[in-house]
Design a protein around this motif. Structure first.
Motif, mmCIF file in Angstrom:
data_model
loop_
_atom_site.group_PDB
_atom_site.id
_atom_site.type_symbol
_atom_site.label_atom_id
_atom_site.label_comp_id
_atom_site.label_asym_id
_atom_site.label_seq_id
_atom_site.Cartn_x
_atom_site.Cartn_y
_atom_site.Cartn_z
ATOM 1 N N ASP A 203 -6.537 55.418 -16.778
ATOM 2 C CA ASP A 203 -7.295 54.374 -17.487
ATOM 3 C C ASP A 203 -8.723 54.875 -17.704
ATOM 4 N N PRO A 204 -9.150 55.010 -18.959
ATOM 5 C CA PRO A 204 -10.488 55.550 -19.220
ATOM 6 C C PRO A 204 -11.631 54.676 -18.685
ATOM 7 N N SER A 205 -11.328 53.408 -18.316
ATOM 8 C CA SER A 205 -12.402 52.562 -17.793
ATOM 9 C C SER A 205 -12.706 52.846 -16.320
ATOM 10 N N ILE A 206 -11.874 53.671 -15.656
ATOM 11 C CA ILE A 206 -12.153 54.006 -14.250
ATOM 12 C C ILE A 206 -13.302 55.011 -14.179
ATOM 13 N N ASP A 207 -14.262 54.762 -13.310
ATOM 14 C CA ASP A 207 -15.386 55.669 -13.091
ATOM 15 C C ASP A 207 -14.842 57.058 -12.710
ATOM 16 N N PRO A 208 -15.066 58.075 -13.543
ATOM 17 C CA PRO A 208 -14.499 59.407 -13.254
ATOM 18 C C PRO A 208 -14.954 59.950 -11.903
ATOM 19 N N ALA A 209 -16.121 59.496 -11.431
ATOM 20 C CA ALA A 209 -16.649 60.007 -10.165
ATOM 21 C C ALA A 209 -15.754 59.652 -8.972
ATOM 22 N N ILE A 210 -14.982 58.580 -9.076
ATOM 23 C CA ILE A 210 -14.156 58.196 -7.925
ATOM 24 C C ILE A 210 -12.663 58.385 -8.193
#
Ligand SMILES: *[C@@H]1O[C@H](CO)[C@@H](O)[C@H](O)[C@H]1NC(C)=O
Ligand SMILES: *[C@@H]1O[C@H](CO)[C@@H](O)[C@H](O)[C@H]1NC(C)=O
Ligand SMILES: *[C@@H]1O[C@H](CO)[C@@H](O)[C@H](O)[C@H]1NC(C)=O
Length: 317
Positions: A203-210
């Motif tokens: 899901d692109p809305s997930i913060d990539p950092a986590i």
């Protein structure tokens, strides 16, 4: 005095019939007994706080706040939750037993559920509020009537379900804020990590950092029953951290994260976070108000229903 009577009459017209301090004469220790019972269990297992809050929510959303969720049986509301990890019923039953020893036949299970939800929030660091009591226990509990919000629900769907219960968009965002405590399962979340729309990406809305961290907690095709915090990084403290997570793309349940994507709900999240230029909202205060509203959904009072001797069974007729 006259003012009070007028107020009581208005309340009755609206069909609630609950009031703060309902047991002050008939069972003055009722609220103290519930609180001490809840605290004794939470000291042993703090994760029960979210569970008790969830029992109250699910009780109210199906057939009103009447303890219908507590009934055991082959096709009762509770069976809907067999694979949905609803727990904490032993705390309610423990309070029931203690209340029966002190003032038998007086305090309803539905009220125990409402009080235990409040006490769980306070135990988790939230503010207290006065819980109106006087609910009676319902005589119906059917799995066929159980329709509840799902993690895949759009904002419009969530709003509609709340409107049907007399709850506003603001109430929706506020009450979802209860996810500041508690956990969910990888099963309800993994699709967002690995195959969100069926093309094998997250899901692109997930913060990539986590994302890597979340993937390590919920490996692909791993144990779907494994649990993770709904408020990433702050699962036991009742605060606005959950809303801050939504702002950063760190919501876990999709139905939570979408509240940030829709303008009508995002504005309340921003107001809880004190965004400059918007009228601020105090989460603890709003949560108290929304809980009182929710806890009056479809309540049974006076001659309706009964006071159950055991919360998990109707009294024998
Ligand atoms: C609950 O889960 C088990 C194991 O995954 C499954 O066999 C069972 O059919 C499920 N029951 C319901 C009511 O969904
Ligand atoms: C992702 O989902 C689609 C549609 O359900 C499925 O065909 C595909 O095999 C899945 N891909 C992976 C990597 O699981
Ligand atoms: C997969 O689907 C998402 C959402 O529709 C899209 O943003 C992304 O570009 C797609 N990725 C690939 C590799 O096709």
């Amino acid at each position: 005095m006259c003012l009070f009577l007028a107020f009581a009459a208005v309340t009755a017209v609206h069909g609630h019939g609950t009031r703060v301090g309902f047991y002050s004469k008939t069972c003055p220790k009722a609220e103290t007994i519930v609180r001490s019972t809840v605290e004794s269990h939470l000291k042993f297992d703090v994760t029960l706080a979210a569970a008790l809050l969830r029992i109250h929510f699910h009780d109210c959303f199906v057939h009103g706040c009447d303890g219908s969720i507590l009934i055991d049986g082959p096709d009762t509301e509770k069976t809907y939750f067999i694979n949905r990890s609803l727990r904490g019923f032993e705390v309610i039953e423990d309070a029931r037993t203690k209340l029966e020893a002190t003032c038998p036949g007086v305090v309803s299970c539905a009220d125990i559920v409402a009080l235990a939800a409040r006490d769980s929030v306070v135990f988790s660091g939230g503010s207290s509020w006065k819980v109106p009591t006087g609910r009676r226990d319902g005589l119906v509990s059917k799995v066929s009537e159980t329709i509840l919000p799902q993690v895949s629900d759009s904002v419009d769907k969530q709003k509609q379900m709340f409107i049907e219960k007399g709850l506003s968009t603001k109430d929706l965002v506020t009450l979802v804020g209860a996810h500041t405590i508690g956990t969910t399962t990888c099963r309800l979340f993994s699709n967002r990590l690995y195959n969100f729309t069926g093309n094998g990406t997250s899901d692109p809305s997930i913060d990539p950092a986590i994302l890597p961290k979340l993937r390590s907690v919920c490996p692909q095709n791993g144990d779907g029953t494994k649990r993770l915090a709904m408020d990433y990084g702050s699962q036991t403290k009742f605060d606005t951290h959950f809303f801050a997570n939504l702002r950063r793309g760190r919501g876990i349940l999709l139905s939570d994260q979408v509240l940030w994507a829709d303008a009508s709900t995002k504005t309340y999240v921003e107001r809880f976070l004190g965004k400059r230029g918007l009228p601020g909202l105090n989460f603890n205060k709003e949560f108290a108000k929304a809980m009182v509203k929710m806890s009056n959904i479809g309540v049974k009072t006076r001659a309706e229903g009964e006071i159950r001797k055991k919360c998990s069974a109707f009294n024998s007729k």
